[in-house]
Write a protein that holds these residues in place. Sequence first.
Motif, short mmCIF file in Angstrom:
data_model
loop_
_atom_site.label_atom_id
_atom_site.label_comp_id
_atom_site.label_asym_id
_atom_site.label_seq_id
_atom_site.Cartn_x
_atom_site.Cartn_y
_atom_site.Cartn_z
N GLU A 45 -36.51 -49.74 2.04
CA GLU A 45 -35.51 -49.33 3.04
C GLU A 45 -35.14 -47.87 2.85
O GLU A 45 -35.09 -47.10 3.82
CB GLU A 45 -34.24 -50.18 2.93
CG GLU A 45 -34.37 -51.61 3.39
CD GLU A 45 -33.09 -52.40 3.12
OE1 GLU A 45 -32.01 -51.79 2.94
OE2 GLU A 45 -33.19 -53.64 3.08
N VAL A 46 -34.86 -47.48 1.62
CA VAL A 46 -34.48 -46.10 1.31
C VAL A 46 -35.62 -45.15 1.66
O VAL A 46 -35.42 -44.13 2.32
CB VAL A 46 -34.09 -45.96 -0.18
CG1 VAL A 46 -34.06 -44.50 -0.62
CG2 VAL A 46 -32.74 -46.63 -0.45
N VAL A 55 -34.81 -53.00 -1.22
CA VAL A 55 -34.00 -51.81 -0.94
C VAL A 55 -34.78 -50.51 -1.15
O VAL A 55 -34.55 -49.54 -0.44
CB VAL A 55 -32.69 -51.82 -1.76
CG1 VAL A 55 -32.94 -51.56 -3.23
CG2 VAL A 55 -31.68 -50.85 -1.20
N ARG A 96 -23.59 -46.74 -4.50
CA ARG A 96 -22.81 -47.78 -3.81
C ARG A 96 -21.46 -47.25 -3.35
O ARG A 96 -20.86 -47.80 -2.44
CB ARG A 96 -22.55 -48.97 -4.74
CG ARG A 96 -23.77 -49.77 -5.06
CD ARG A 96 -23.45 -50.92 -5.97
NE ARG A 96 -22.80 -50.41 -7.18
CZ ARG A 96 -22.26 -51.16 -8.11
NH1 ARG A 96 -22.24 -52.47 -7.98
NH2 ARG A 96 -21.71 -50.63 -9.18
N LYS A 128 -25.92 -47.62 -0.61
CA LYS A 128 -26.66 -48.87 -0.73
C LYS A 128 -26.50 -49.45 -2.12
O LYS A 128 -26.36 -48.72 -3.10
CB LYS A 128 -28.16 -48.64 -0.51
CG LYS A 128 -28.56 -48.41 0.92
CD LYS A 128 -29.85 -49.13 1.23
CE LYS A 128 -30.35 -48.81 2.61
NZ LYS A 128 -29.83 -49.67 3.63
#
Length: 184
Positions: free
Chosen positions: A69-70, A66, A34, A59
């Motif tokens: 997405e990654v 997520v 993050r 992220k």
Amino acid sequence: MRKTALITGASKGIGKELALLFAEKKCNLVMIARSDDKLRELKQQLTEKEGVYIYTIVKDLCAPGVAEEVFHEVKNVGIEVDYLVNNAGFGDWGAFTDTSWERYEKMIALNVTTLAHLSHLYANDWKGRRKGKMLNVASTAAFQPGPMMAVYFATKAFVLQLSEALNHELRKEGITVTALCPGL
């Protein structure tokens, strides 16, 4: 060709130390956290010192969806991951009833859901290629109940059990799964 390690929670603690170790072995990195500033600083340090390629992703891994997405972002930039290090996680101290459910939801999402989803995505990606190594960071907490940290201890027990089961299941595919169980 250099191998690539994807490390979640790479900006500090165990994740940062693992990034340092992989970079020393001349392994390229995908570092996720993050903290943009800390990732940028570590990227610069390792690129200059070790000469490895580093791709960073900023992220919040507690967010729904997520992991996918990654996975797709890494694929879309053409990076093939050889080592998956599921390190990101957190715990809290306090009575079960005194902590907000929202905090527990985030803990379970990060420590369990995102870890399991990334493991599933990469295990499927590696199938048939006869390679791939996964390191899931559990804890000595995985072996005992944890009054005042009940949900954290339970999530780490999940990580340990999942890792052991996946190592058995995926062995025939040439994929290894290891649980790291550090103490305090």
